[in-house]
Design a protein around this motif. Sequence first.
Motif, short mmCIF file in Angstrom:
data_model
loop_
_atom_site.label_atom_id
_atom_site.label_comp_id
_atom_site.label_asym_id
_atom_site.label_seq_id
_atom_site.Cartn_x
_atom_site.Cartn_y
_atom_site.Cartn_z
N SER A 39 2.01 6.81 -6.79
CA SER A 39 0.97 7.74 -7.23
C SER A 39 1.27 9.19 -6.86
O SER A 39 0.49 10.09 -7.18
N GLY A 40 2.39 9.42 -6.17
CA GLY A 40 2.81 10.77 -5.86
C GLY A 40 2.51 11.25 -4.46
O GLY A 40 2.75 12.43 -4.15
N LEU A 41 1.98 10.39 -3.60
CA LEU A 41 1.70 10.80 -2.23
C LEU A 41 3.00 10.91 -1.42
O LEU A 41 4.01 10.29 -1.75
N ASP A 42 2.95 11.73 -0.38
CA ASP A 42 4.14 12.12 0.37
C ASP A 42 4.19 11.36 1.69
O ASP A 42 3.62 11.79 2.70
N LEU A 43 4.86 10.22 1.70
CA LEU A 43 4.99 9.42 2.92
C LEU A 43 6.21 8.53 2.82
O LEU A 43 6.77 8.33 1.73
N LYS A 44 6.61 7.97 3.95
CA LYS A 44 7.80 7.12 4.02
C LYS A 44 7.63 6.12 5.16
O LYS A 44 7.10 6.45 6.22
N VAL A 45 8.08 4.88 4.93
CA VAL A 45 8.16 3.90 6.01
C VAL A 45 9.31 4.30 6.94
O VAL A 45 10.44 4.45 6.49
N VAL A 46 8.99 4.47 8.22
CA VAL A 46 10.01 4.92 9.18
C VAL A 46 10.34 3.86 10.23
O VAL A 46 11.26 4.04 11.03
N SER A 47 9.59 2.76 10.22
CA SER A 47 9.81 1.73 11.22
C SER A 47 9.30 0.41 10.70
O SER A 47 8.23 0.35 10.09
N LEU B 90 0.83 -1.20 0.00
CA LEU B 90 0.00 0.00 0.00
C LEU B 90 0.87 1.25 0.00
O LEU B 90 0.55 2.24 -0.68
N VAL B 91 1.96 1.21 0.75
CA VAL B 91 2.88 2.35 0.78
C VAL B 91 3.56 2.53 -0.58
O VAL B 91 3.67 3.65 -1.09
N ILE B 92 4.01 1.43 -1.15
CA ILE B 92 4.67 1.50 -2.46
C ILE B 92 3.71 2.10 -3.50
O ILE B 92 4.09 2.99 -4.27
N SER B 93 2.48 1.63 -3.52
CA SER B 93 1.50 2.15 -4.48
C SER B 93 1.23 3.62 -4.25
O SER B 93 1.07 4.40 -5.20
N ALA B 94 1.15 4.03 -2.98
CA ALA B 94 0.92 5.44 -2.66
C ALA B 94 2.07 6.31 -3.13
O ALA B 94 1.86 7.39 -3.70
N LYS C 215 9.72 2.30 -11.46
CA LYS C 215 9.27 3.61 -10.98
C LYS C 215 9.60 3.81 -9.51
O LYS C 215 9.93 4.93 -9.08
N VAL C 216 9.49 2.76 -8.71
CA VAL C 216 9.75 2.87 -7.27
C VAL C 216 10.93 1.96 -6.92
O VAL C 216 10.91 0.77 -7.21
N LYS C 217 11.94 2.54 -6.30
CA LYS C 217 13.09 1.79 -5.81
C LYS C 217 12.94 1.56 -4.31
O LYS C 217 12.23 2.30 -3.62
N VAL C 218 13.65 0.55 -3.81
CA VAL C 218 13.56 0.23 -2.38
C VAL C 218 13.88 1.45 -1.53
O VAL C 218 13.18 1.74 -0.54
N LYS C 219 14.92 2.21 -1.91
CA LYS C 219 15.34 3.35 -1.10
C LYS C 219 14.30 4.47 -1.10
O LYS C 219 14.34 5.36 -0.23
N ASP C 220 13.38 4.46 -2.07
CA ASP C 220 12.31 5.46 -2.08
C ASP C 220 11.27 5.21 -0.99
O ASP C 220 10.51 6.12 -0.65
N VAL C 221 11.24 3.99 -0.48
CA VAL C 221 10.12 3.56 0.35
C VAL C 221 10.38 3.76 1.84
O VAL C 221 9.44 4.04 2.60
N TYR C 222 11.62 3.63 2.28
CA TYR C 222 11.87 3.57 3.72
C TYR C 222 13.09 4.37 4.13
O TYR C 222 13.94 4.75 3.31
N THR C 223 13.18 4.62 5.44
CA THR C 223 14.39 5.16 6.04
C THR C 223 14.52 4.64 7.47
O THR C 223 13.52 4.49 8.18
N ASN C 224 15.75 4.32 7.88
CA ASN C 224 16.06 3.98 9.27
C ASN C 224 16.66 5.18 10.01
O ASN C 224 17.14 5.04 11.13
#
Length: 348
Positions: free
Chosen positions: A121-129, A114-118, A329-338
């Motif tokens: 689509s251009g939504l502004d969010l990131k997995v942080v944990s 769901l995060v990857i799809s968001a 279109k979406v790379k792993v590093k686009d999705v999350y941050t530690n």
Amino acid sequence: MPVNASRRSALKTLALLGSAGAASLLLPGCWKKEEEGAARAAAAPAVVKSAGDPVVAFKYPDNPAFDLIYLAESLGYFEGTRARPKYVGKIAAPQIIPLVGTGEIDFGMRMVPLVISAIASGLDLKVVSAGGKTLEEAPHMKYFVRKDSAIRTPKDLEGKTIGFNSFGACAEFVTKTYLRQHGVDVNRINWLVVPDNQSEQTLATGNIDLAIIHPPHSGGAEHNPALLRLWSDYDLDRGLGGMAPYSAHGQFIREHPEATRDVVEAIARAANWVNANPEGARRITAQRIGMDLKNVERYAYVENLVISEPPIQYYIDILENEGKIPRGKVKVKDVYTNEFNPFAGLPA
């Protein structure tokens, strides 16, 4: 997705109601020893805010779930930090990530695809944990049929109705991947969205043929003598698709990096405590959402909630193969941050 003014007004009203109810979540004195044990279970000290630092109230759903935000609050892990949850009422599972992406809520716990799809689509969010991890004894989701049903194998599901909590998440993609591996035409299955807390009854009354249910609500189905568990996600992919992470709105992260860090640390400490005290976590959850304790099932969690890349790449590959996002279109590093996890880089 745009959110209209009436939606914003409703969320503000729900936020007031949620904060008014927060006082009811205080634990009785018998939890004192468990709280003290909880502090020892985490591997790093809490961050104590400096004098004069503002406390940020982050908007969060108040859903009937097994959730680290609620557990961290119950255990006192937000005390002395720059962050506090501000509950905004119940939010349907399919809406959580879109609302994080638009900033109507600041944090949300939902599955990686769901995060990857968001993000695509251009939504502004990131997995942080990171979040849950699937163990054989503590899976992320379970699959139930009625005992009087003839369904016992994947192929038996063709022509039948599967109830699951939302499209675009683990229940859809993990299940479809597994069924295709066993020669099932998933287009011959009727997929029906049913909230987790309604799935047991919907299955028992014959309105669906198979229910995919997550903790804590899967426990009711386990104890229902009319139902039979066929599989868990551990049986399907050994848990690769079972990490349910926490995501934050990009603007919140940028404007409140210290509060973001405090939220991530608080839930990481809570996750470590749950892993060390599973029965205590079940009791807190049962008390909070008013469930019979024997029916409350728990999650296991990734140690220190440090995010790893394989579960994210797993879903990028699935979404690309399903034609849900363009390849590359979406790379792993686009999705999350530690970046906001003080445990990252420390020994596990």
